[in-house]
Design a protein around this motif. Structure first.
Motif, mmCIF file in Angstrom:
data_model
loop_
_atom_site.group_PDB
_atom_site.id
_atom_site.type_symbol
_atom_site.label_atom_id
_atom_site.label_comp_id
_atom_site.label_asym_id
_atom_site.label_seq_id
_atom_site.Cartn_x
_atom_site.Cartn_y
_atom_site.Cartn_z
ATOM 1 N N ASP D 46 -31.375 -47.893 56.958
ATOM 2 C CA ASP D 46 -31.145 -47.422 56.336
ATOM 3 C C ASP D 46 -31.468 -46.661 55.092
ATOM 4 O O ASP D 46 -30.371 -45.583 54.333
ATOM 5 C CB ASP D 46 -29.491 -48.381 55.912
ATOM 6 N N SER D 47 -33.116 -46.474 55.130
ATOM 7 C CA SER D 47 -33.175 -46.052 54.083
ATOM 8 C C SER D 47 -33.336 -44.350 54.299
ATOM 9 O O SER D 47 -34.023 -44.150 53.505
ATOM 10 C CB SER D 47 -35.217 -46.445 53.975
ATOM 11 N N GLY D 48 -33.190 -43.699 55.153
ATOM 12 C CA GLY D 48 -32.435 -42.539 55.199
ATOM 13 C C GLY D 48 -31.700 -41.755 55.085
ATOM 14 O O GLY D 48 -31.403 -40.630 54.948
ATOM 15 N N THR D 49 -31.058 -42.504 53.897
ATOM 16 C CA THR D 49 -29.301 -42.492 53.896
ATOM 17 C C THR D 49 -29.109 -41.059 52.362
ATOM 18 O O THR D 49 -30.011 -42.159 51.888
ATOM 19 C CB THR D 49 -28.641 -43.054 54.009
ATOM 20 N N THR D 50 -28.664 -40.463 52.772
ATOM 21 C CA THR D 50 -28.643 -39.629 51.253
ATOM 22 C C THR D 50 -27.491 -39.810 50.630
ATOM 23 O O THR D 50 -27.359 -39.677 49.517
ATOM 24 C CB THR D 50 -28.480 -37.793 51.235
ATOM 25 N N PRO D 53 -25.271 -45.641 51.168
ATOM 26 C CA PRO D 53 -26.182 -46.977 52.396
ATOM 27 C C PRO D 53 -25.470 -47.774 52.482
ATOM 28 O O PRO D 53 -24.058 -48.379 52.001
ATOM 29 C CB PRO D 53 -26.924 -47.595 51.729
ATOM 30 N N ARG D 56 -27.906 -50.984 57.341
ATOM 31 C CA ARG D 56 -28.672 -52.087 58.364
ATOM 32 C C ARG D 56 -28.162 -52.723 58.337
ATOM 33 O O ARG D 56 -29.017 -53.670 59.325
ATOM 34 C CB ARG D 56 -29.947 -51.892 56.701
ATOM 35 N N PRO D 96 -36.924 -51.878 54.594
ATOM 36 C CA PRO D 96 -36.888 -50.603 54.113
ATOM 37 C C PRO D 96 -37.999 -50.253 53.012
ATOM 38 O O PRO D 96 -37.198 -48.836 52.658
ATOM 39 C CB PRO D 96 -35.228 -50.944 53.253
ATOM 40 N N PHE D 97 -38.495 -50.013 53.000
ATOM 41 C CA PHE D 97 -39.842 -49.428 52.739
ATOM 42 C C PHE D 97 -40.723 -48.285 52.917
ATOM 43 O O PHE D 97 -40.991 -48.049 51.854
ATOM 44 C CB PHE D 97 -40.480 -50.256 51.416
ATOM 45 N N HIS D 166 -34.658 -37.930 56.304
ATOM 46 C CA HIS D 166 -33.730 -38.396 56.533
ATOM 47 C C HIS D 166 -32.811 -38.535 57.193
ATOM 48 O O HIS D 166 -33.418 -37.716 58.288
ATOM 49 C CB HIS D 166 -33.022 -38.325 54.905
ATOM 50 N N PRO F 53 -27.574 -53.061 50.093
ATOM 51 C CA PRO F 53 -27.920 -51.451 49.159
ATOM 52 C C PRO F 53 -26.821 -50.791 48.842
ATOM 53 O O PRO F 53 -25.587 -51.032 49.380
ATOM 54 C CB PRO F 53 -28.703 -50.770 50.110
ATOM 55 N N ARG F 56 -26.888 -47.278 44.038
ATOM 56 C CA ARG F 56 -27.237 -46.433 43.884
ATOM 57 C C ARG F 56 -25.953 -45.845 42.925
ATOM 58 O O ARG F 56 -25.862 -44.634 42.345
ATOM 59 C CB ARG F 56 -27.457 -44.929 44.304
ATOM 60 N N PHE F 97 -36.052 -41.589 48.532
ATOM 61 C CA PHE F 97 -37.362 -41.366 49.639
ATOM 62 C C PHE F 97 -38.324 -41.273 49.032
ATOM 63 O O PHE F 97 -39.077 -41.484 49.983
ATOM 64 C CB PHE F 97 -37.107 -40.111 50.586
#
Lengths: 318, 318, 318, 318, 318, 318
Positions: D46-50, D53, D56, D96-97, D166, F53, F56, F97
């Motif tokens: 889910d590291s494309g979440t704006t 999140p 994942r 996630p990195f 993203h 996560p 944030r 990102f």
């Protein structure tokens, strides 16, 4: 006066405090509570709340969860509801729109309980209900000792909200109106930042005994319970427990949470170790069910009321 | 028999269904319900659950939330509780450990209500309570029409769990035991995958009218309500509403949720549009408070019971 | 007056409505809002609540969630915040202890917005704030049309709670005080049981157009939006949206939920289809964050405010 | 390839998708999926979440809740898992990195499934996983038709976040990289404000068929499903469902909720009515369990995947 | 037998206890567990619950959350899963409808584990599963020492619910059936009101060592752990942990919460300080996921099981 | 620099940290923070998270809940915000990102604060933000003492996730890059299983003082605070608090909870008892609002930041 058994309770489908009998609410005045040692009143009023309201629904959920509490107190070795003729006196009807009237109604109902020869127990509702309770108590007993568990001093003046009465002020008025015996206010659990250095000035000027969390953290509740017992002797003691005196981990369901409070065990032990005092009344306030999780705050509130009832039962033995 | 007013309700602090009077539970047998048109029974039993249990606590929370429902039904233009002498009959005491005994107790209590000349309304609890209710109903009325709102057919056999009786089986037994009038079973809301192609075979073999969600989605509930009314005529109709017939968005508090169900409006309208049928009983089951949020499932359950009560009130007018 | 970009918003860490500029709160009176077409005011007041309070925290969470709303309205094909000079005017400071003062403060602030030549938008708080808003509106515009989305009529009298003013009464006073143009009250979404058959009597006596859920359920919101537009013509229209007009599935975060309400799409479409009316003000009330889940009620509230802002932007085009 | 029975499932205590057999993950490459018609892959990325999140963790909870889905599809009258040799292919391991590596891994695994002759089904994870899936699909099939259910167009450029990839961008890249057959992108469910008037420009420039909620609200999903079927003919169709295409009432568990979306019934029907298309792949993304309540979003996600599997099963019949 | 690495675990998408290998469930009898030192069994059964059910789903969520536990125990300085050949033995299939059969199945499976030479670990499920576990243990080892962490004595008789077997009775039957070595029952954590003064009479008559919360509160768990170690010597010790022994703040996800319990640290330390005892089995029961928040109860349950596994690993070193 | 009063705060409707003034974000570089003793920065970045996560969003909710904290610290007997010129410096804009860029931006902003002569306070966000903060700190002050409260050592290498930088690695890099004075790393609260016996090897090789929960459990936080104070003398001390150092009962809102942690009182006391150290910076990380309940984690996070601010105020007195 025994509790309903589990099966009786399930059969009735209603949720009186601790599965107790209801008072005869059709009767007028003290006769509604005739023969009772203790009357439990709900006070579904929270219009004295400054931050998150919702404690008005406390009595419904405290009743529901109190059904799990059994009667025999193993610490004191007594059957609380066998010893005590305890009744659910219903709620004080306090529409949310008239604070003065609400205070008046609480005071009248507590006075009625006292007139019936019973000890009043109140389940709030917000902390503003303590003032009228103490007014009735003091009118009956004269100034009393007050054991006050809370995260806050509740001695605020009108300077913040432009209003002399709200849930942050009952102790101020109780002190200034003379309902508390000098040197017999015990304040336990205070913590967090203060508005200014004068936060405890009023309490100090009335020679209150103050046990903020720093003190409790070091010494525990045992020593202070002993101090209270020694100091109050046989005089009447009123116990007011704001559930926010307990840490939010144990009591998330409250409107003004402050981290770093009493554990559930400390709070229960504190009340238990007051055994022998002459309890003249108790309230348990600021339980906000909408903010609770899995009823844990309500269960704790019910357990604290039960510890208070055990104190009353011990007294009735004498 | 009017509801308590809001202030009376607050004063008493108890939570009877719809602020109604309690039956005289000390009386034995039908006399407990003497003079009643309707008796509402809670059935805090959920040991028939196959997936997530917890519906046993439904009656307590349905009572609590039903306090918000007011008496006058604007659609039917009648005051339901003025028309109807309705009582809260307490709960059927069903310890969770003996399914056979639980069924027996429900059947006896429903029979008692019928003997008293009243219409039984049951608030579950899980769906297995419908079988004993229908046994009592059929013993009293003979085979009846059954309107069944549910995500599932509830005609499972013992092949899955090795047990003939659970919350997925009441309709099977009601059909095979002959409590349902042939061609008068109406099943509404079924959806999701089936175990195999025979899922509706038993219903079909009894000439049931089946309205799965595909059908409802296209035509709405109006036409099917008309079909039901036309078909049942003056015969007695039993209404059983499994809250999981409604979509989880509207009724998250249930143990076997299936996406794609009725909206709250469709469910309420369906019951409302049965106006004129001769309602002989109703149950509302599978409300699981632990899975609810902000009481929305409980409020919907109470509203559905109220629509059923309005049907009974319309009937009592005749 | 464009919104902050996402990165600007993140940089500032503050949460003005819709990422808009703050008004110059240090300025006194109308000059604080100089040049604005619209001023959004939070009203963190909920002491008019009869059941579950908590809407006082609505403005904080509506601001936070409104940050997700983007400016271009694809239905109307216009960039709302480009067209509209919209400001966050902060909150009306309404301590919870003085209902009369709170009404006074809301009325003064709305009047100030009007005096500055801007359209007031209010984010409550409970529904009692609508009365002072309408007082200011009517003082400025004369009697106006009122479009009222709600589960309730909000025309209660003092007979229930012994108090003429609370969140169930604003429309009563608005009618009796003459702030609503005769025949130009539109009430949409009413449902559930009534106290008695007179529930809509006051509205009827003022020739209100009433669209209870039964009507909406059949015809949808399109026809009634047309009726409203036709009837109001160019006259000023005030829009008051009680979030409990929407079904609890879509808006669980509210204190007096009633099953069977508008869907989110119907509510959004209703406002959208009022395009062309002369909007003179709007409020969105009764969002109670403590009862919300995953902010869905707050997001819907923000979306409804945005639809209202789009109406204002359309008007400003003319 | 039948599902485990309920008792087998309980015995194993593990939670493969739909109680299906696991692929032989020890095997390398396509042989892991030998003989399969369909392979279900989790993509816990889910590291494309704006915004919020958490998607994942979707695959774990989608697996767990999919256990409730039974095999026979009554609408299509076929036993999905009897017809289809479907396997749980485990997860694509996406730390996630490293977004680029994650896309690469998804693309490789989807290609492996295709090479094994099976149809890939992906359970996300965020929407950024759709791009690598489409890259593999298009590498295998050439440009395909894409049915895209979402609240957003997902054609954002790098201007907002300074990053070309993203969860708001997969459709942009799929279009510009040529994976979508011209005129065969179908976008359904878009709503809410746009950043500016160009929001759909890229889609339009590729001759996409766009059905925003305004269109769906009027005509329902039936007509658009027909249009899609007619237009795509026998060509391969990829279905990508962002759960936020559905209204937050039905799918609260997602990170970027937008009020006013599809109902659960519309979404399920939409997929169901695509019966007959040549499905070449599907993904279900943006389920965020931490924001879900009572698993209702997860149950809906599983039901949507099942409808997709039924499409695949219908295809395999041919 | 090492755990799967994080990446292996993510790849497989399944959730065995502690990322351990699954037993060969296709094998019959003890051979399924050949070579294991420990077998972890889930027991998804909760039909012995008297208040809030739901612990049947405990094994699924305990498996999921146990994935976060790493293998090396820093207190004991040993790598638990390197030392121990530990397997996930799947669940005991216990349909919820036949308590006698459920007990039988648990007893058989535990006996099978013992026959395979392994130590059984059970993850419930409600506390009624402890009786059949102890029956198998005692059949194998003769009467054993039992360390029992709980808020309740679990020695109830049939007088309350009319049923001799439920989650409040396992210790009664274990004592009366002779599975516990005289003077070797250790009960820790009891608190709250008792039904009557006889609550601990049965335990006392078997010379149990009882450490109610009052005792723990004063002295902590260190002294009692020493007493247990001294007393049990080399004899086999069974550890049964009812999660409600821990305070609801740390373990809200349980059906019969009692305020004032062990902290998470006390509970973990208690198990840890039993280092050196000859552990012959362990169960962790009454985790009810539906009442949990953010998995904190499940994480604690997994941590307690890990402490027990470390005891087993220490034993296997000898 | 006093806080806004409650009424001022309500009026503005915005939520700066502790009701403090905002820095002049339009200014460039250090001049934005001119005259400040302390600058509070939010860091809404969580792409370093390995499990759940969501941190944030921490800065938004920490700001909101910090509004309840009052200025006078009764333990230190000083008015923190009167003594300290403290500003809310907004957020460091860290799109999710680009981890390298995020670290760069945090380092630059912290350096800017230092250049302005102020002490930086960071509210995360995940723990990966501590590395760039320490880089800036060490560039300014040279190697510093670091007090690190956490459940984990945060010295992981790249072997698990194939990535050298994430929230489990900041201490590794801080040590190896030389930002920590040898023998002046204090690690408090570690617990749970380790991957292997080398978990603390890196810390040990840098002569770190480690106080795992086993040590804290026995001796409390007083002795270790004294040890820290004695050892650090007048040297600059950086305090990094991962909220998962506190037990999940007190801090459920975090992504990698480990049972058995510090109590809220221990954590608050620990910071308080560092009075007299020369605090050169602080961060509070890993608060994940989506997993919180009733804001209790956020309130605790705000209280911990306040204790840190009090340390800074004490220092500024000198």
């Amino acid at each position: 006066m025994p509790q309903q058994s589990a099966l009786e309770y399930i059969r009735h489908g209603q949720t009186p405090f601790f599965r107790l009998p209801m008072a005869d609410l059709a009767a007028k005045g003290p006769s509604a509570y005739a023969g009772a040692d203790v009357v439990l009143l709900g006070v579904p009023y929270d219009s004295g709340t400054t931050y998150q309201p919702g404690a008005r629904l406390g009595p419904y959920h405290l009743r529901r969860t109190s059904a799990l509490v059994e009667s025999f107190h193993p610490g004191h070795k007594l059957d609380v509801f066998e010893r005590l003729r305890a009744l659910d006196g219903g709620n004080v009807v306090s529409p949310p729109f008239n604070a003065g009237q609400a205070r008046e109604l609480v005071q009248v109902e507590v006075a009625t309980v006292l007139e019936a020869g019973a000890i009043p127990f109140l389940a709030g509702g917000d902390h503003s209900i303590t003032l009228p309770a103490l007014r009735a108590i003091a009118a009956h007993h004269g100034p009393v000792a007050v054991v006050h568990v809370d995260a806050h001093f509740d001695t605020s003046g009108p300077e913040v909200w432009g209003e002399p009465h709200h849930h942050g002020t009952p102790i101020r008025h109780a002190l200034t109106e003379g309902h508390v015996k000098r040197g017999h206010l015990f304040q336990i659990g205070m913590r967090g930042g203060w508005k200014d250095s004068d936060e405890r000035a009023l309490s100090d000027s009335h020679d209150a005994r103050i046990y903020p969390m720093d003190v409790v953290d070091v010494g525990g509740v045992g020593p202070l319970a002993r101090e209270i017992r020694d100091r109050v002797g046989d005089g009447p003691v009123y116990l007011t427990v704001d559930i926010d005196g307990i840490d939010p981990a144990f009591a998330p369901g409250t409107g003004t949470p402050v981290p770093g409070g009493l554990t559930s065990r400390e709070a229960l032990r504190l009340v238990r170790e007051l055994a022998g005092v002459n309890l003249c009344g108790m309230d348990l306030v600021e339980v906000c069910p909408a903010l609770d999780h899995a009823d844990i705050t309500c269960h704790l509130g019910a357990a604290l009321l039960f510890e208070g009832l055990a104190l009353a039962a011990l007294g009735s033995r004498k």
